[in-house]
Design a protein around this motif. Sequence first.
Motif, mmCIF file in Angstrom:
data_model
loop_
_atom_site.group_PDB
_atom_site.id
_atom_site.type_symbol
_atom_site.label_atom_id
_atom_site.label_comp_id
_atom_site.label_asym_id
_atom_site.label_seq_id
_atom_site.Cartn_x
_atom_site.Cartn_y
_atom_site.Cartn_z
ATOM 1 N N GLN A 44 16.346 81.688 -36.510
ATOM 2 C CA GLN A 44 15.804 82.920 -35.944
ATOM 3 C C GLN A 44 14.283 82.928 -36.084
ATOM 4 O O GLN A 44 13.743 82.557 -37.129
ATOM 5 C CB GLN A 44 16.385 84.130 -36.666
ATOM 6 C CG GLN A 44 15.979 85.441 -36.038
ATOM 7 C CD GLN A 44 16.797 86.599 -36.586
ATOM 8 O OE1 GLN A 44 17.705 86.424 -37.378
ATOM 9 N NE2 GLN A 44 16.454 87.785 -36.152
ATOM 10 N N ASN A 54 14.148 85.012 -29.492
ATOM 11 C CA ASN A 54 14.220 85.204 -30.938
ATOM 12 C C ASN A 54 15.065 84.169 -31.679
ATOM 13 O O ASN A 54 15.097 84.169 -32.897
ATOM 14 C CB ASN A 54 14.676 86.626 -31.284
ATOM 15 C CG ASN A 54 16.043 86.957 -30.744
ATOM 16 O OD1 ASN A 54 16.720 86.119 -30.167
ATOM 17 N ND2 ASN A 54 16.452 88.196 -30.915
ATOM 18 N N LEU A 55 15.738 83.290 -30.967
ATOM 19 C CA LEU A 55 16.508 82.218 -31.599
ATOM 20 C C LEU A 55 16.119 80.884 -30.977
ATOM 21 O O LEU A 55 15.750 80.828 -29.799
ATOM 22 C CB LEU A 55 18.013 82.416 -31.387
ATOM 23 C CG LEU A 55 18.645 83.685 -31.939
ATOM 24 C CD1 LEU A 55 20.112 83.762 -31.514
ATOM 25 C CD2 LEU A 55 18.535 83.731 -33.445
#
Length: 94
Positions: free
Chosen positions: A40, A52-53
Amino acid sequence: MAAYLVGHITVKDDGLWQQYVAGVQESLAPFEARIVFRGQLVEILAGEHGYNLTVVIEFPDHATLDVWYGSEKYQSLIPLRDKAADVVITTYKD
């Protein structure tokens, strides 16, 4: 020469995303691929990044990566992926 798939991801539906991840893990086994990193985003130090990942998957070579991506098993997961998340996939070689 090793090849790497890098996925940048923003999950829209966690339940569907978990199904997709399980399917991808299963699809990788015949291709001697391994997940190098899945994590993350913590902080953007420079520039812009809208996800976000991130996942990094290593393949023995780019030809193997291409065969995996075009495989019936992985192609069958794409509609699920597209419902579950916004994803950008890129490839790199050593």
